[in-house]
Design an enzyme around this catalytic site. Structure first.
Site, PDB file in Angstrom:
ATOM      1  N   ASP A 444       1.199  -1.537   0.068  1.00 54.41           N
ATOM      2  CA  ASP A 444       0.274   0.133   0.250  1.00 54.41           C
ATOM      3  C   ASP A 444       0.581   1.264  -0.596  1.00 54.41           C
ATOM      4  OD1 ASP A 444      -2.407   1.384   0.224  1.00 54.41           O
ATOM      5  OD2 ASP A 444      -2.267   1.870   2.521  1.00 54.41           O
ATOM      6  N   ASP A 643      -1.712  -0.085   6.818  1.00 51.63           N
ATOM      7  CA  ASP A 643      -1.311   0.073   7.913  1.00 51.63           C
ATOM      8  C   ASP A 643      -3.165   0.065   8.062  1.00 51.63           C
ATOM      9  OD1 ASP A 643      -1.640   2.300   5.731  1.00 51.63           O
ATOM     10  OD2 ASP A 643      -0.630   3.796   7.561  1.00 51.63           O
TER      11      ASP A 643
END
Length: 853
Positions: A444, A643
């Site tokens: 990501d 996250d």
């Protein structure tokens, strides 16, 4: 389903582990059962309506072992008990070994001394004293049998319950040697009584008491060395526990009190003085300091903590004075969770361990059969009882599956412990094993490769305006806004010591920007559409805007009335180690893909900068899981790194989910691996550690299987007719003990594992950049000493410190009540008069201000 952890005692080998699992799994209502030989523990998941803890313990007892639920003890107390138990076991084994050697040395001297010309006492020498010679050995071996009676108790108990284990092999082998020795004494006595000296001579030096003594003593030696080595596998957890303070200083009823850590409650204000450990997790409310977090995250550089920042248990405060509010206590602290993860991972079972378990379940019965067949064959071939018995006993002793049972759990325990030291937490053994099979890493962007906090990178001004005017207007317009770009502008203004003016008639225009009046004039900030709406022409900055967009930066135009003042470009900066991470993963043969919701042009700019194999842009949060699924359907083993909350489905879908530690609790809960340092470079470290652990396990399993594959035929005498090789039971016992120590020692090498990523040029360059920035910051800072009169107590000290810390540009404050002065580290722009005014506003009298070198 209910999950309960049990302590199991009496297990000595992989066969014991397999028997306990089989006994518990056979109970109706038990869903899963995992037994760890290394930690003497068992975790069972069961239906409480069908079975309870008592029935499970009874099933374990029927299998020949003892079990009891761990209960709901505090984690620290539970771990302390485990450590004490390990220390007690080691002490007990040492005493057993010492006592065994006291009797073994004279026994071995009497039995074997003549082979090297060592003299015997006169009352034992010669054929006329042959019975005394045999009885002396028998008397010396009896204490050894008693000292090591646990082998016989456990061995015969499990044998009679049809679940033989390693102790059964030792007990049968030793018993056979002693019984044969007693038989030999009787035959010697018979020969001497009847004058058949040939019969007495035949059994004179074949009593086998020394074999029984040697087997028991050497196996106890191996167990002692094994207990010492196993104790080192939990060194990482022990170091963490040793760092945790036993007491805490809290503020209650206006007073500071020192209390045990266990009594700290949620919401307590905890005071941490310089150089002391942080007792619980919390959020800083007062003070400024650098905290050494190396024990938890592996970071070598202390991290600055200021009001609003989080602090965690077992980290060490630097030179500053901190007050924080406790947010997590007891078993909820970060340290407790790390210990729990390491313990759970160490006691869980990796898929690779299934092979060893299946073999161990049938191994001991097979060995008993092989030993019986071996003795029978040699008897039938006419080699005599002595030869057949020696071969049978050697097979029993050398086949003990200790190494097989330790091969996997020791490596898993040491590997997860080493990972914890490096700030890489594996939540299960399955995750640790699966990580080495990954061929594709999906990253990501926001918060993983980037800091997740936009920063202003460029200021482009249109004449006749200046940069200061542009920044002043932008900061004034963005102050009421909560957009991430607004926060970036405000931080930039603060760093440049630019004061934002007050605005009126503030208005946010969705999808475009903001506008407000400053001193009666309308100002606007936003995108090109916002400029068009307010009549400002952006054509003059079009070339610069296109260049910035290609670099992945977002332009923020600022206009005064209908006149364009310029633009501020902002971007979410890449983490210093992001490029090194991609390089490291690619050098490991992995494909690296980035997922981002950004525009394709921005994503492509980042892909080029980082050297990514592929960048997938404009991905909606709900589509990340689908991207991972697509890769898996193409046959890839995927690790997903993220996250945020929106990463949780993708983390769960991936073969290995890796959560950045500074991310959300949901992402961490969904992941298989947690990176405490929030450094993407640790992604490569986690996969390298997984590969090292699996390689170590394969080495251990190979050694265990190879050892038994070679040792059993040698002990059985297969090579005797051709080469004259036959393994003496004494050497078989030594070899068996060595194999266990070898396996544990090999696994302990993992304690010295170091990620290879640290040697990458980009990583070194990033570290140099950080150091240079720190040095630059220190060079631009000044140290000042200001005298303060009127301070009477620690509360006064705290008031002065708080007042000085609130001064813009002040980086660190240390107030001394005894010396009636404050040491201030601040930027060069902070004047002496500003510091005096802050002290005076707090209600105290400022004195002279002196610069400190």
């Amino acid at each position: 389903m209910k999950q309960v952890k049990f302590t199991v005692t009496g297990m000595t080998c992989a066969a014991c582990q397999a028997h306990v699992e089989k006994a518990v799994k056979s109970l109706a209502g038990v869903d899963t059962c995992t037994v760890s030989l290394l930690t003497d523990s068992m975790t069972a998941q069961f239906d409480p309506a069908a079975v309870d803890e008592t029935k499970i313990c009874t099933a374990v007892e029927k299998a020949g072992y003892e079990a009891r639920p761990v209960g709901n003890k505090p984690l620290a107390a539970e771990e302390k008990t485990a450590r004490q138990r390990a220390a007690e076991e080691q002490h007990h084994m040492k005493n057993r070994l010492t006592a065994s050697f006291v009797f073994f040395i004279p026994l071995f001297y009497i039995a074997m001394g003549h082979m090297v010309g060592m003299p015997l006492p006169p009352f034992l020498a010669g054929m006329q004293n042959a019975v005394a010679y045999g009885m002396a050995q028998f008397v010396l071996v009896l204490p050894i049998l008693y000292i090591n009676r646990s082998y016989f108790i456990n061995g015969y108990r499990t044998l009679f319950q049809r679940s033989p284990n390693m102790d059964s092999l030792i007990a049968i082998g030793s018993t056979a040697a002693v019984v044969y020795g007693v038989f030999a004494i009787c035959r010697i006595g018979s020969g001497l009584a009847t004058g058949d000296m040939a019969l007495a001579q035949k059994y004179h030096h074949d009593l086998y008491f020394e074999s029984a003594g040697t087997i028991l003593t050497l196996i106890t030696l191996g167990k002692y060395l094994e207990s010492r080595s196993k104790g080192q596998t939990t060194a990482a957890v022990e170091k963490l526990l040793d760092l945790k303070p036993q007491t805490a200083v809290v503020q209650r009823d206006g007073q500071e009190q020192e209390i045990p850590v266990a009594e700290v409650q949620l919401g307590d204000l905890v005071v941490v003085r310089p150089g002391t450990g942080i007792p619980v997790d919390g959020v800083v409310t007062e003070g400024l300091s650098a905290v050494d977090q190396s024990a938890i995250t592996g970071e070598s550089i202390p991290v600055e903590k200021k009001p609003g920042d989080q602090v965690v248990t077992a980290t060490i405060n630097g030179t500053g004075h901190l007050i924080f509010r406790a947010t997590k206590v007891g078993d909820d602290t970060t340290l407790a969770q790390i210990i729990r993860l390491v313990e759970d991972a160490g006691s869980s079972k990796a898929p690779i361990a299934r092979l060893a378990d299946k073999i161990a379940g049938i191994f001991v019965p097979a060995v008993l059969m092989i030993a019986a067949v071996t003795a029978a064959v040699w008897l039938l071939l006419g080699y005599g009882t002595e030869f057949a018995l020696r071969a049978g006993i050697a097979v029993l002793v050398i086949s003990c599956p200790c190494a097989l049972g330790l091969a996997t759990p020791v490596a898993i325990m040491v590997g997860t412990g080493r990972g914890a030291q490096l700030g890489v937490l594996f939540k299960s053994a399955r995750a640790l094993e699966t990580a080495h099979t990954v061929d594709t890493v999906v990253l990501d962007k926001t918060g993983t490769l980037t800091t997740g906090r936009p920063e202003v990178t460029d200021l482009i001004v249109q004449p006749p305006f200046t940069k200061e005017q542009l920044l002043q207007a932008a900061a004034a317009l963005e102050r009421p806004s909560e957009h991430p770009l607004a926060q970036a502008v405000l931080r930039c203004a603060e760093e440049n010591h630019t004061t934002a003016a007050e605005v009126t008639d503030f208005q946010a225009v969705p999808g475009r920007g903001v506008q407000a009046k400053i001193g009666g004039t309308v100002y606007a900030a936003g995108n090109a559409a916002m400029m068009k709406m307010c009549g400002a022409d952006t054509a003059a900055l079009l070339p610069q805007t296109e260049t910035l967009s290609k670099e992945g930066k977002t332009p923020l135009y600022v206009a005064k009335g209908h006149t364009l003042m310029g633009l501020a470009a902002a971007a979410d900066p890449l983490k210093p180690t992001s490029r090194s991470t991609v390089e490291a993963l690619q050098k490991m043969g992995l494909s690296v893909i980035m997922l981002t919701g950004d525009h394709r042009q921005t994503a492509e700019a980042i892909r080029r900068r980082l050297g990514l194999d592929k960048a997938v842009a404009e991905v909606l949060p709900q589509d990340k899981e689908q991207q991972v699924r697509t890769l898996q359907e193409q046959g890839h083993k995927v690790a997903m790194v993220g996250d945020g909350i929106n990463d949780a489905p993708a983390l769960t879908r991936a073969d290995v989910g890796i959560a950045i530690g500074a991310g959300t609790d949901i992402a961490i809960e969904a992941a298989d691996v947690v990176l405490m340092r929030s450094d993407p470079l640790d992604v490569a470290a986690s996969i390298q550690l997984s590969r090292a652990v699996i390689r170590n396990i394969k080495e251990n399993l190979f050694w265990a299987f190879f050892y038994n594959s070679l040792g059993i035929p040698l002990a059985a005498g297969v090579f005797y007719p051709l080469l004259g090789w036959q393994l003496n039971p004494m050497f078989a016992a030594a070899a068996m003990s060595f194999s266990s120590v070898f396996v544990v020692g090999n696994a302990l090498r993992l304690r010295f594992f170091k990620p290879k990523t640290a040697q990458l040029p980009q990583a070194a360059e990033a570290a140099d950049t950080i150091r240079k920035n720190q040095m630059r910051k220190e060079e631009s800072s000044m140290k000042k000493i200001i005298a303060v009169e009127g301070m009477m107590c620690e509360h006064c000290q705290a008031h002065v410190q708080k007042a000085l810390e609130a001064v813009p540009g002040v980086q660190k404050v240390s107030v001394s009540l005894a010396e009636k002065q404050a040491e201030v580290i601040c930027g060069a722009g902070v004047s002496d008069e500003v510091l005096r005014s802050a002290v005076e506003a707090a209600g105290y009298k400022p004195g002279n201000v002196a610069d400190k070198a």
